[in-house]
Design a protein around this motif. Structure first.
Motif, PDB file in Angstrom:
ATOM      1  N   UNK A   1      -4.098  50.691  -5.933  1.00 15.83           N
ATOM      2  CA  UNK A   1      -2.789  51.034  -6.482  1.00 15.83           C
ATOM      3  C   UNK A   1      -1.924  51.547  -5.337  1.00 15.83           C
ATOM      4  N   UNK A   2      -0.762  50.925  -5.167  1.00 17.43           N
ATOM      5  CA  UNK A   2       0.209  51.327  -4.151  1.00 17.43           C
ATOM      6  C   UNK A   2       1.542  51.545  -4.862  1.00 17.43           C
ATOM      7  N   UNK A   3       2.116  52.711  -4.689  1.00 17.38           N
ATOM      8  CA  UNK A   3       3.389  53.040  -5.347  1.00 17.38           C
ATOM      9  C   UNK A   3       3.316  52.798  -6.856  1.00 17.38           C
ATOM     10  N   UNK A   4       2.176  53.140  -7.462  1.00 19.85           N
ATOM     11  CA  UNK A   4       2.038  53.073  -8.904  1.00 19.85           C
ATOM     12  C   UNK A   4       1.652  51.728  -9.485  1.00 19.85           C
ATOM     13  N   UNK A   5       1.412  50.713  -8.651  1.00 18.40           N
ATOM     14  CA  UNK A   5       1.045  49.399  -9.175  1.00 18.40           C
ATOM     15  C   UNK A   5      -0.059  48.795  -8.308  1.00 18.40           C
ATOM     16  N   UNK A   6      -1.024  48.151  -8.955  1.00 16.85           N
ATOM     17  CA  UNK A   6      -2.067  47.454  -8.200  1.00 16.85           C
ATOM     18  C   UNK A   6      -1.390  46.379  -7.364  1.00 16.85           C
ATOM     19  N   UNK A   7      -1.746  46.339  -6.082  1.00 24.13           N
ATOM     20  CA  UNK A   7      -1.070  45.444  -5.148  1.00 24.13           C
ATOM     21  C   UNK A   7      -2.091  44.582  -4.426  1.00 24.13           C
ATOM     22  N   UNK A   8      -1.858  43.277  -4.472  1.00 24.21           N
ATOM     23  CA  UNK A   8      -2.757  42.275  -3.917  1.00 24.21           C
ATOM     24  C   UNK A   8      -1.970  41.380  -2.967  1.00 24.21           C
ATOM     25  N   UNK A   9      -2.562  41.068  -1.816  1.00 25.27           N
ATOM     26  CA  UNK A   9      -1.946  40.164  -0.848  1.00 25.27           C
ATOM     27  C   UNK A   9      -2.759  38.871  -0.829  1.00 25.27           C
ATOM     28  N   UNK A  10      -2.060  37.744  -0.850  1.00 23.94           N
ATOM     29  CA  UNK A  10      -2.707  36.434  -0.760  1.00 23.94           C
ATOM     30  C   UNK A  10      -2.542  35.893   0.646  1.00 23.94           C
ATOM     31  N   UNK A  11      -3.649  35.474   1.222  1.00 21.10           N
ATOM     32  CA  UNK A  11      -3.671  34.806   2.524  1.00 21.10           C
ATOM     33  C   UNK A  11      -4.305  33.436   2.337  1.00 21.10           C
ATOM     34  N   UNK A  12      -4.132  32.532   3.301  1.00 26.64           N
ATOM     35  CA  UNK A  12      -4.823  31.244   3.193  1.00 26.64           C
ATOM     36  C   UNK A  12      -6.329  31.461   3.200  1.00 26.64           C
ATOM     37  N   UNK A  13      -7.060  30.627   2.469  1.00 26.50           N
ATOM     38  CA  UNK A  13      -8.521  30.797   2.464  1.00 26.50           C
ATOM     39  C   UNK A  13      -9.096  30.444   3.837  1.00 26.50           C
ATOM     40  N   UNK A  14      -9.955  31.308   4.380  1.00 26.32           N
ATOM     41  CA  UNK A  14     -10.533  31.031   5.695  1.00 26.32           C
ATOM     42  C   UNK A  14     -11.640  29.982   5.652  1.00 26.32           C
ATOM     43  N   UNK A  15     -12.142  29.711   4.460  1.00 26.53           N
ATOM     44  CA  UNK A  15     -13.182  28.700   4.258  1.00 26.53           C
ATOM     45  C   UNK A  15     -13.113  28.275   2.790  1.00 26.53           C
ATOM     46  N   UNK A  16     -13.753  27.162   2.477  1.00 31.73           N
ATOM     47  CA  UNK A  16     -13.738  26.656   1.110  1.00 31.73           C
ATOM     48  C   UNK A  16     -14.666  27.487   0.234  1.00 31.73           C
ATOM     49  N   UNK A  17     -14.174  27.851  -0.951  1.00 31.83           N
ATOM     50  CA  UNK A  17     -14.961  28.637  -1.902  1.00 31.83           C
ATOM     51  C   UNK A  17     -14.980  27.915  -3.240  1.00 31.83           C
ATOM     52  N   UNK A  18     -16.109  27.988  -3.915  1.00 33.46           N
ATOM     53  CA  UNK A  18     -16.188  27.469  -5.283  1.00 33.46           C
ATOM     54  C   UNK A  18     -17.177  28.324  -6.060  1.00 33.46           C
ATOM     55  N   UNK A  19     -17.040  28.277  -7.387  1.00 25.61           N
ATOM     56  CA  UNK A  19     -17.894  29.065  -8.262  1.00 25.61           C
ATOM     57  C   UNK A  19     -17.911  28.415  -9.642  1.00 25.61           C
ATOM     58  N   UNK A  20     -18.840  28.841 -10.458  1.00 23.34           N
ATOM     59  CA  UNK A  20     -18.899  28.359 -11.838  1.00 23.34           C
ATOM     60  C   UNK A  20     -17.728  28.950 -12.607  1.00 23.34           C
ATOM     61  N   UNK A  21     -16.945  28.075 -13.232  1.00 28.47           N
ATOM     62  CA  UNK A  21     -15.775  28.520 -13.983  1.00 28.47           C
ATOM     63  C   UNK A  21     -16.200  29.312 -15.209  1.00 28.47           C
ATOM     64  N   UNK A  22     -15.356  30.239 -15.595  1.00 25.95           N
ATOM     65  CA  UNK A  22     -15.614  31.003 -16.804  1.00 25.95           C
ATOM     66  C   UNK A  22     -15.259  32.457 -16.650  1.00 25.95           C
ATOM     67  N   UNK A  23     -15.783  33.257 -17.568  1.00 23.54           N
ATOM     68  CA  UNK A  23     -15.539  34.690 -17.593  1.00 23.54           C
ATOM     69  C   UNK A  23     -16.867  35.418 -17.639  1.00 23.54           C
ATOM     70  N   UNK A  24     -16.962  36.503 -16.933  1.00 21.55           N
ATOM     71  CA  UNK A  24     -18.168  37.323 -16.982  1.00 21.55           C
ATOM     72  C   UNK A  24     -18.378  37.855 -18.404  1.00 21.55           C
ATOM     73  N   UNK A  25     -17.288  38.272 -19.029  1.00 24.54           N
ATOM     74  CA  UNK A  25     -17.346  38.810 -20.384  1.00 24.54           C
ATOM     75  C   UNK A  25     -16.803  37.747 -21.341  1.00 24.54           C
TER      76      UNK A  25
END
Length: 182
Positions: free
Chosen positions: A122-146
């Protein structure tokens, strides 16, 4: 209250108890604002998260909302991948999601897909996320944990360029990959 529950889960977790699902449920953010800054384009977005229990799910929905919505360049996720991240239940097939970004905290540390959106600082009262280019290819099984909890991510507004630039100026470049893996 959430902190107390998590402390109890940790204290009593062991061979006799399986609290992983409950612990993740306690960390779900509902009706939570999320500020997303895209470093390559210099743009910023205010979004709202509902029912997101893991960062894999967030990653998928970020790509749908920002790439699929025409705000960022890239490949839109397959509609089936998005449906599994929102409300659809999996069947016997393995559906694969592909990463579109490197998720980074404003201090330059990496935020791993294996975590939860509650890991986003949380920065200045709001969760803050920065997006950068992916440094390598990532994949995972689609879905939700819950599986029982539907998830959603909605765009509330696009930040004006000056506001996005101001907020990005207060972030630190991502740590190099070799430091992030330590």
């Amino acid at each position: 209250m959430t902190d107390v529950l998590l402390e109890l889960f940790e204290r009593y977790d062991g061979g006799r108890h399986d609290f992983k699902g409950l612990a993740h449920l306690a960390l779900v953010l509902d009706d939570e604002p999320l500020l997303v800054l895209d470093r390559p384009t210099g743009t910023g977005y205010l979004l709202r998260m509902d029912g997101l229990g893991d960062t894999f799910q967030l990653h998928t929905l970020l790509a749908e909302v920002l790439i699929g919505g025409g705000h960022l360049p890239g490949t839109r996720p397959d509609p089936e991948v998005v449906a599994l991240a929102r409300t659809a239940l999996p069947d016997d097939r393995r559906v694969v999601a592909t990463g579109a970004f490197n998720l980074v905290a404003p201090d330059g540390s990496w935020l791993w897909n294996e975590g939860t959106p509650s890991d986003i600082p949380v920065v200045d009262g709001v969760r803050t996320l920065v997006l950068d280019p992916p440094p390598y290819e990532r994949s995972w099984s689609a879905g939700r944990l819950l599986q029982e909890v539907p998830g959603d991510l909605r765009l509330e507004r696009v930040l004006p360029p000056a506001e996005a630039a101001q907020r990005l100026a207060r972030t630190v470049p991502a740590q190099p990959a070799e430091q992030a893996f330590r």
